[in-house]
Write a protein that holds these residues in place. Structure first.
Motif, short mmCIF file in Angstrom:
data_model
loop_
_atom_site.label_atom_id
_atom_site.label_comp_id
_atom_site.label_asym_id
_atom_site.label_seq_id
_atom_site.Cartn_x
_atom_site.Cartn_y
_atom_site.Cartn_z
N TRP A 1 56.72 27.16 -35.39
CA TRP A 1 56.90 27.68 -34.04
C TRP A 1 55.80 27.09 -33.17
O TRP A 1 54.61 27.29 -33.43
N CYS A 2 56.18 26.35 -32.16
CA CYS A 2 55.22 25.66 -31.31
C CYS A 2 55.25 26.23 -29.89
O CYS A 2 56.23 26.04 -29.16
N HIS B 1 46.53 24.00 -30.56
CA HIS B 1 46.51 25.24 -31.33
C HIS B 1 46.72 24.93 -32.81
O HIS B 1 47.16 23.84 -33.16
N LYS B 2 46.41 25.88 -33.64
CA LYS B 2 46.67 25.72 -35.07
C LYS B 2 48.18 25.84 -35.29
O LYS B 2 48.86 26.54 -34.53
N ASP C 1 57.65 20.05 -34.74
CA ASP C 1 56.37 19.84 -35.42
C ASP C 1 55.29 19.67 -34.36
O ASP C 1 55.50 19.00 -33.35
N CYS C 2 54.16 20.25 -34.59
CA CYS C 2 53.06 20.12 -33.65
C CYS C 2 52.51 18.68 -33.70
O CYS C 2 52.57 18.01 -34.72
N ASP C 3 52.01 18.22 -32.55
CA ASP C 3 51.51 16.86 -32.45
C ASP C 3 50.31 16.83 -31.51
O ASP C 3 49.67 17.85 -31.27
N ALA C 4 50.04 15.69 -30.93
CA ALA C 4 48.85 15.53 -30.08
C ALA C 4 48.90 16.39 -28.82
O ALA C 4 47.87 16.65 -28.21
#
Length: 96
Positions: free
Chosen positions: A46-47, A36-37, A29-32
């Motif tokens: 996908w990060c 990027h979006k 999961d994307c975080d700080a």
């Protein structure tokens, strides 16, 4: 490059080489850390930051050296810069 390094490590066990698998968590999961979006690939998160986060983990483990075979991508270059900044000797094998 990861597959080649793994094969070398397995073939060098008799020399005391120990392989530590540190995969990038591309589905994190994307975080700080992310600027990027959120991205989806094949229906999953996908990060793109996962690779540089993995590189920092590798450097933070305190390697004795960074043996690098950089190609056209940016991931290996990133790891080389991080290792150099951490005063880990970097051996660029791209010209070999």
């Amino acid at each position: 490059a990861d597959a080649a390094a793994s094969a070398w490590a397995k073939a060098s066990v008799h020399r005391g080489v120990v392989e530590e698998d540190v995969p990038a968590d591309w589905e994190r999961d994307c975080d700080a850390h992310c600027r990027h979006k959120p991205r989806i690939r094949d229906g999953r998160n996908w990060c793109p930051v996962a690779g540089v986060l993995r590189n920092q983990v590798l450097v933070d483990r305190g390697a004795a050296l960074c043996l690098a075979y950089p190609l056209d991508g940016t991931g290996t270059q990133d790891c080389m810069r991080r290792a150099d900044k951490a005063h880990i000797p970097v051996f660029d094998r791209s010209s070999v």
